[in-house]
Each structure stands twice: as structure tokens, then as C-alpha cells.
Design a protein around this motif. Structure first.
Motif, short mmCIF file in Angstrom:
data_model
loop_
_atom_site.label_atom_id
_atom_site.label_comp_id
_atom_site.label_asym_id
_atom_site.label_seq_id
_atom_site.Cartn_x
_atom_site.Cartn_y
_atom_site.Cartn_z
N UNK A 1 0.89 -1.18 0.04
CA UNK A 1 -0.02 -0.13 0.09
C UNK A 1 0.87 1.26 -0.05
N UNK A 2 1.85 1.23 0.92
CA UNK A 2 2.49 2.55 0.99
C UNK A 2 3.62 2.62 0.01
N UNK A 3 4.45 1.36 -0.24
CA UNK A 3 5.65 1.27 -1.09
C UNK A 3 5.12 1.70 -2.48
N UNK A 4 4.52 0.75 -3.05
CA UNK A 4 3.91 0.65 -4.39
C UNK A 4 3.05 2.11 -4.50
N UNK A 5 2.31 2.68 -3.83
CA UNK A 5 1.72 3.99 -3.86
C UNK A 5 2.86 5.01 -3.96
#
Length: 547
Positions: free
Chosen positions: A374-378
Motif C-alpha cells: 500500500x505505501x511502497x507501491x503507492x
């Protein structure tokens, strides 16, 4: 020492308590009195450890993963961490929240955006172009390698050892009890106390690094929201305030303090993650959830043994990258494995070894996967995959603690979400300090319940003081300073934890379980004590679980 402990109203082992406290205070004084020379010493020590023993850290943690998997699927997996009729004291949801919030929450908040973005912008592999699709995929695999199953194996191994020796064999709740197969009754003498003092000091300094990272992130967030200078004085003030909050929770005890804070901050963190999921590219992230799991499973074996041995022939850096990332992670994590191990054993009494290993390895790792996706790919998608880097990667390069807040600027309600993120980090800070203080007190006393309030408060304040001292020592380069100190201090603790593998193997062989002849093949089905087959079993007296 016994008389001094009596006069102070302490309920602990005086030798372990006073030696640990005295050495900690001495180190604090030296850190504050000679920050420059000590900084150089730790820097040189870190370089030596990384260059000569970095391979040992990498091989060691991978060995622990394989050992734990073997134990879980072996005939010993059905043994309980306690008496055979013991049952878990906590439900699965509360159990998961407590083990997760023991400290890893601060790490995920700090690195959730920063680590994938760092590897995305500067891949460690020579044939991968920065900001490319391959850089994004490898960045996610590396991040998951660092903070999922391997990290939790570092907690699970000592947790299994403590749960087995303390609750099944009736030994004191101390780090040295895991070495009973080798030391026998000498765990109560000088050898055992030396091990316990190392464990206490390692726990305090390991947690101090985690608190230092969390404080740096809170300071960066407050600076972004209010315009205050992100300076050393602000971080010290933050540590002081949050230590006071954590100390108040310490007084409440394990069930009232840690359980309530754990449930509160895990729910808040999940709410923040869900907001990012639905406010961002939802379908893209859901697809990446499946794909990232596949790439991680594909890459984890290679990463588990990769130590860049060919670095001098392929590119510059070599151990510079490994030392700043993988070796740092393993050395840092292992220093607070005594805290997490005791804590995990304390909240897992009554579970089988198979339940314990499976739950502690898998459940937090699944959450870590979702968090990083969720955070990294976003973050990588916002920065422009396949491009040349954007504002977010520039912000991460400028300030790692600021990464999460720079990330939220790309979403609605940026100020509100940044404020909530600060609260989440602060809650994780308080939970880590709270639970660690209780556990350090247990390490000193050898009792499953915390000692007098003054003991726990002392350790809570000490953790904050050590974290503040490391921040002062590092100054504007606090992150580098924290890496240097913890890599050096992590080596002896790493060796001790590694020794738990043969200790458990020796203990399992002495357990006396055999397969009933003629019933099932070896290694399958129910297992029974030798006593029931008529074989002699030289188990020592007093091996019933501790009350």
C-alpha cells in the motif's frame, strides 16, 4: 548488593539489576562526555564488523528461518509452551495486536515509504536501472526480505527458547535459562548472570535505536506541519514527553497498559493504511498485492544468501550497501530480540510450538506485505515508474524521516493524515517503551510478573535517556550514528541468540518423545513420553511449568 536492594525495596536479582544499571549509566556518561572519540570508535567498529562478519549475520538469520520451519513441522511442533493442559491466555486478535505492536510498528511507519523509495532510486544490483520497472519490483522484494519473515525469525527463535525453558521446564524468566542444556545449574551463577546483563544492555540499546528512529520521524513531521526547526533539541523534547507517557502506562501493567495501547495503535495504523488504499490507485495496489507476494517468494531464497561477495568485481560499494541495510537490520533487530522473545513467550504461554512459530512468523509478515504494498507501491507510482525520479524520491534522499509526510502531501487531507501518522508513531513509541520496561524488569527478576512500580519506572526512564543520548551523540547525522552503535553492540547478542539453536536441539532430544511402535511412521502422528513406553528418562526434578 542484596542489602542495597532490600533497603531500596526492590524485588529483583541484585547482581543482574545493579550491574546492568551501572554499566548502562557508565555508557551514558561516556556517550555524553566524549561524543566525538566514541563516535569514531563505534564507526571503526561498525566498519570492521560489516567487512569481516557481515556474512555471518546474513547466514545466521537464514539458518534461524530454516530451523524454525523444521521445528514447526517436526514431531516437536505439538509440544506446548507450558503444561500439556495449558491453553492460551489471549485470543488470536489481541495476541496478534500485542506481538505486532511490541516495536515493529515504529519500524513500518518509518520505512514503509522510505525503504522502497530508497532502493527504487538507487538499486543495489548493478544491472538494474534506477526508477525502472525492475527497480520497483526488486525494491519491494528487498523491503519484504528485510521486514517480514526474516525479521520475525529473529524474534521467534528466542521467544521459542524462553517459552520452552521457562514455561515447560520451570526455569526462571531470564535470558540465561535458554542455555540450561549447556550450563545446567550454572545459569544461576556467574556465567548465567553475565549472559543476563548482556541481554539487558542489548535490549535497552536496541530499543533506543527504534525509539530514536521514531522520534526522528515525529520531529520531521512536526517540523513539516508547524515550521519548527527539525533539530536535536526538538527530538530530545519529544523523547522526554513520550517517555513520561510510556511511564504512566508502565504503572498500569501488562494487561491494562500494553494490551490497550496495542489494540489502539494497531487499529489506527490499519485505518491509515485503508485510507491510502482507497484514496490512491486501489485496483493497481490490489493487483500488486498478489504480484508482490509472488516476486517475494521468487526472490527470497536468493536474497537470503546474497552478501555481495562479487562486489569488488562488479561495482563499488559492496558491503557499504549491505552494511547500511541488511547487516544493520539484523544487528539492530537482534539487540531487542531478548525483549521481544520474553514478551512473545509471556503472551504465548499455552500455545503449541507449531501455533507459536506459525503465528509469529506468518501473521505479522502478511501485515507487513500489505503495508509495504500500500505505501511502497503507492509512493513509487506517484514518483513515476519508468521515469527519471520525481519530487518524492528527492524528498526521501534529503530526509529519510520526512518520507512518510512528503508522501501524504500527494493525498487529500494531507495535514490531517500527517497529524494522524505522528500520533500513530507516538503510540508505537509508548507501546514499545511500555512493554520493553516490563520485560527488562522480568529479565532482571526472573519472575513472570513485573516487580515494584519503581523498578519498571526506572527502566522506562532509562530507555528514554539512552535514546536521547544517542540522538545527541549523532547530532544532525543521528541515523548514521544509530547504525554504527547498534551494529557493534549487536554482535555479542547475535552470537548468544545463534547459540539458542543447539540449545533447543539438545533440549528436544532430552524431551524423551518417541513414536509408538507399530502405529505410525517416524515423524508422523502423536508422540508420547518415554515413561509410557517403559524407557528411562532422566528429566530433572522441578521441570513443571513456572506458576
Amino acid at each position: 548488593m542484596d542489602e542495597l536492594a532490600r533497603r531500596l525495596g526492590l524485588r529483583t536479582n541484585p547482581q543482574i539489576f545493579f550491574w546492568s544499571a551501572g554499566l548502562m549509566i557508565a555508557i551514558l556518561i561516556l556517550l555524553l562526555a566524549f561524543p566525538g572519540p566514541l563516535g569514531e570508535v563505534f564507526g571503526q567498529g561498525r566498519d570492521w564488523v560489516v567487512t569481516h562478519l557481515g556474512w555471518f549475520f546474513i547466514l545466521g538469520v537464514t539458518t534461524w528461518v530454516l530451523f524454525l520451519i523444521w521445528v514447526a513441522f517436526s514431531r516437536y511442533g505439538s509440544l506446548r509452551l507450558g503444561a500439556d493442559d495449558d491453553r492460551p491466555a489471549y485470543g488470536n486478535l489481541s495476541w496478534f495486536a500485542m506481538l505486532f505492536a511490541g516495536g515493529i510498528g515504529t519500524v513500518l511507519m518509518f520505512w514503509g515509504v522510505a525503504e522502497p523509495m530508497s532502493h527504487f532510486a538507487a538499486p543495489p544490483f548493478p544491472d538494474v536501472e534506477p526508477y525502472s520497472v525492475e527497480a520497483a519490483r526488486s525494491a519491494m522484494s528487498i523491503s519484504l526480505y528485510h521486514l517480514s519473515i526474516h525479521t520475525w525469525a529473529i524474534f521467534t527463535l528466542p521467544g521459542l527458547a524462553f517459552g520452552y525453558f521457562v514455561y515447560r521446564k520451570g526455569l526462571p524468566l531470564r535470558f540465561s535459562s535458554a542455555f540450561y542444556p549447556l550450563l545446567k545449574e550454572r545459569i544461576h551463577g556467574t556465567p548465567g548472570k553475565v549472559i543476563d546483563v548482556f541481554a539487558v544492555l542489548g535490549t535497552i540499546f536496541g530499543l533506543a535505536v527504534s525509539l530514536g528512529l521514531g522520534t526522528s520521524q515525529i520531529s520531521a513531521g512536526l517540523s513539516s506541519l508547524t515550521g519548527l526547526e527539525d533539530a536535536v533539541w526538538l527530538r530530545v523534547v519529544i523523547i522526554t514527553v513520550l517517555t513520561i507517557v510510556a511511564t504512566a502506562s508502565i504503572v498500569a501493567g501488562l494487561d491494562k497498559g500494553v494490551k490497550r495501547l496495542s489494540n489502539l495503535n494497531i487499529l489506527t495504523a490499519v485505518a491509515l493504511m485503508i485510507f491510502v488504499l482507497f484514496a490512491g490507485e486501489t485496483v493497481f495496489l490490489l493487483r500488486q498485492l498478489i504480484e508482490s507476494l509472488g516476486y517475494y517468494l521468487q526472490d527470497v531464497v536468493r536474497l537470503s544468501f546474497w552478501n555481495d561477495a562479487m562486489a569488488e568485481f562488479s561495482k563499488e560499494g559492496g558491503w557499504g550497501w549491505q552494511g547500511g541495510w541488511t547487516v544493520f537490520y539484523w544487528a539492530w533487530t537482534v539487540t531487542w530480540s531478548p525483549f521481544m522473545g520474553i514478551f512473545l513467550a509471556r503472551i504465548s504461554r499455552g500455545r503449541t510450538i507449531r501455533e507459536f512459530v506459525g503465528g509469529v512468523l506468518v501473521a505479522p509478515s502478511v501485515f507487513t506485505l500489505v503495508w509495504f504494498v500500500v505505501f511502497g507501491w503507492s509512493a513509487m507510482e506517484l514518483d513515476g515508474i519508468g521515469g527519471s525520479g520525481g519530487e518524492l524520491s528527492a524528498a526521501v534522499a534529503e530526509s529519510v524521516p520526512l518520507a512518510m509526510f512528503a508522501f501524504f502531501e500527494n493525498f487529500p487531507l494531507a495535514t490531517l493524515t500527517s497529524g494522524i501518522a505522528i500520533v500513530v508513531v507516538a503510540l508505537f513509541f509508548a507501546t514499545s517503551s511500555d512493554s520493553a520496561s516490563l520485560v527488562v524488569d522480568m529479565l532482571c527478576s526472573g519472575e513472570a510478573e513485573g516487580g515494584p512500580t519503581r523498578q519498571r519506572v526506572f527502566w522506562g526512564v532509562s530507555e528514554g535517556a539512552v535514546a536521547a543520548s544517542l540522538i545527541v551523540l549523532g547530532g544532525d547525522e543521528a541515523l548514521t550514528s544509530l547504525q554504527q552503535v547498534i551494529t557493534v553492540m549487536g554482535l555479542p547478542v547475535f552470537i548468544l541468540v545463534f547459540a539458542m539453536v543447539p540449545m533447543l536441539v539438545m533440549a528436544f532430544r532430552e524431551e524423551g518423545f518417541v513414536v509408538r511402535k507399530g502405529r505410525v511412521p517416524a515423524g508422523e502422528g502423536p508422540i508420547i513420553p518415554k515413561e509410557e513406553t517403559g524407557d528411562a528418562d532422566d528429566r530433572r526434578a522441578g521441570s513443571s511449568p513456572a506458576p
